[in-house]
Design an enzyme around this catalytic site. Structure first.
Site, PDB file in Angstrom:
ATOM      1  N   TYR A 126     -14.417  55.905 -33.661  1.00 52.03           N
ATOM      2  CA  TYR A 126     -15.113  56.212 -34.913  1.00 52.03           C
ATOM      3  C   TYR A 126     -14.142  56.587 -36.025  1.00 52.03           C
ATOM      4  CZ  TYR A 126     -19.475  56.027 -32.392  1.00 52.03           C
ATOM      5  OH  TYR A 126     -20.540  55.592 -31.655  1.00 52.03           O
ATOM      6  N   LYS A 173     -13.273  56.305 -19.150  1.00 52.87           N
ATOM      7  CA  LYS A 173     -12.945  54.966 -18.643  1.00 52.87           C
ATOM      8  C   LYS A 173     -11.415  54.909 -18.488  1.00 52.87           C
ATOM      9  CE  LYS A 173     -14.391  50.764 -17.625  1.00 52.87           C
ATOM     10  NZ  LYS A 173     -15.324  50.434 -16.545  1.00 52.87           N
ATOM     11  N   ASP A 206     -19.418  53.734 -16.644  1.00 53.23           N
ATOM     12  CA  ASP A 206     -20.409  52.764 -16.141  1.00 53.23           C
ATOM     13  C   ASP A 206     -21.161  53.351 -14.942  1.00 53.23           C
ATOM     14  OD1 ASP A 206     -17.795  52.593 -15.275  1.00 53.23           O
ATOM     15  OD2 ASP A 206     -17.773  50.435 -14.953  1.00 53.23           O
ATOM     16  N   ASP A 230     -22.081  58.784 -27.736  1.00 50.47           N
ATOM     17  CA  ASP A 230     -23.122  58.207 -28.591  1.00 50.47           C
ATOM     18  C   ASP A 230     -24.084  57.363 -27.749  1.00 50.47           C
ATOM     19  OD1 ASP A 230     -24.525  57.407 -30.780  1.00 50.47           O
ATOM     20  OD2 ASP A 230     -22.941  56.196 -31.668  1.00 50.47           O
TER      21      ASP A 230
END
Ligand code: NAI
Length: 339
Positions: A126, A173, A206, A230
């Site tokens: 962002y 991740k 995930d 988000d």
């Protein structure tokens, strides 16, 4: 002395839900002087500024805001107002409690969901650092720093301890983004070392998404960098009945802005269909922040009682009430409580 709070109704369904939330807050009897700061697509386009000075001025005066959603154009146009506001006021922690409300039909009726999501709010993808290297080749920079990662981790663990929560799970991740998410994770681990009373776990994003859908009741505190936070917070909202009912807060060291998770919902704007619960519950968080615990629990109890009764709920959660009918029912429930 009243509390001074900036009210940013926003656009789309924003003014409808903001009006409803203010009505409900005022019904609790708390002394708030609202400072109106209009902010919408037209004002932004006309002023040429994502954050027109009157909004920042007001928030710098009051330090506390209740904000409706503001439309952000997709793939072009001006920068997101929310991202700009979070950066300008250094609102580094995005806090989203996701809880089962009585009476709402969801896919998880036999379990009680009660988690709080802590999303880092100022960096990651962002940062807005995008660059077209040559035509049809674009890079978008993901920025992760030790300072911001430690700050959000400390905030999440601090909240956990203060609120007698048991478990923090860091979501990442780092198997792929070994440096960026690796740094985030290292900071979480270091902070976890200082909070031995809180259980600490890690999940790859995930897998975390699947676990959230299969076993949502096992989650307590979730700690994530900006982008995963988000996405996962909307997923979590879906577990308890949708975007219309999940509140949020953007917290900084000096300022706090409370807002619903949802956007401006142009598909239902102006139709009297918007569910104001999310902003009302954001206002509950605001009242708690202001030290108005009695008013906060009056509003929370009133919203819950309207859901438990189930007669005056809006169509997004299976009812047929309008925004105004729901709001009137909440106000009535507040007035019916002992003062
Ligand atoms: P959205 O959250 O506005 O709408 C998604 C779906 O949920 C729509 O079907 C909508 O009708 C429904 N919905 C949302 N809030 C609801 C409520 N209170 N009551 C009943 N139904 C509700 O997301 P979308 O369509 O992706 O975004 C629309 C605009 O909002 C975009 O310009 C986006 O950038 C902006 N946005 C602004 C946010 C903010 O200001 N905090 C946050 C998210 C999006």
């Amino acid at each position: 002395m009243p509390h001074f709070c900036t009210l940013i109704p926003g656009d789309g369904i924003g003014p409808e839900v903001a009006h409803a939330a203010v009505k409900a807050v005022n019904a609790t009897g708390v002394d708030i002087s609202w400072k109106l700061a209009e902010l919408n697509e037209t004002i932004i386009l006309e002023s040429g500024k994502t954050l027109p000075p009157h909004v920042l001025y007001s928030l710098n005066e009051t330090r506390v805001g209740l904000k409706g959603p503001v439309t952000t154009p997709v793939a072009g146009g001006f920068q997101s107002v929310n991202v700009a506001l979070r950066k300008a006021l250094d609102l580094f922690a995005n806090v989203r409690p996701v809880r089962t409300l009585p009476g709402i039909k969801t896919r998880f009726e036999d379990v009680r969901i009660d988690m709080v999501i802590f999303r880092e709010n100022t960096e990651d993808l962002y940062s807005g650092l995008e660059h077209e290297v040559v035509q049809d080749v674009v890079t978008s920079l993901k920025v992760i720093t030790r300072a911001a990662s430690e700050r959000i981790a400390n905030y999440a663990f601090g909240y956990a301890r203060k609120n007698h929560r048991k478990k923090v799970v860091a979501i990442h991740k780092a198997n792929i983004m070994k440096l960026a998410d690796g740094l985030f994770l290292r900071c979480c681990r270091e902070v976890a070392e200082r909070f031995k009373d809180i259980e600490y776990k890690e999940l790859i994003v995930d897998n975390a998404s699947m676990q959230l859908v299969m076993r949502p009741e096992t989650f307590d505190i979730l700690l994530l960098p900006n982008l995963y936070g988000d996405i996962v917070s909307d997923l979590a909202a879906g577990l308890v009945g949708g975007l219309g009912i999940v509140p949020g807060a953007n917290m900084g060291a000096t300022h706090a802005v409370f807002e619903a998770v949802h956007g401006s919902a142009p598909d239902i704007a102006g139709k009297g269909k918007a569910n104001p619960t999310a902003l009302m519950l954001s206002a509950v968080m605001m009242l708690t922040h202001l030290g108005e615990a009695a008013a906060a629990s009056k509003l929370q109890n009133a919203v819950e009682s309207v859901y438990a009764e189930g007669k005056n709920v809006t169509s997004d959660v299976g009812g047929s009430a309008s925004t105004d009918e729901f709001t009137e029912a909440v106000v009535k429930a507040i007035k019916g409580q002992p003062s």
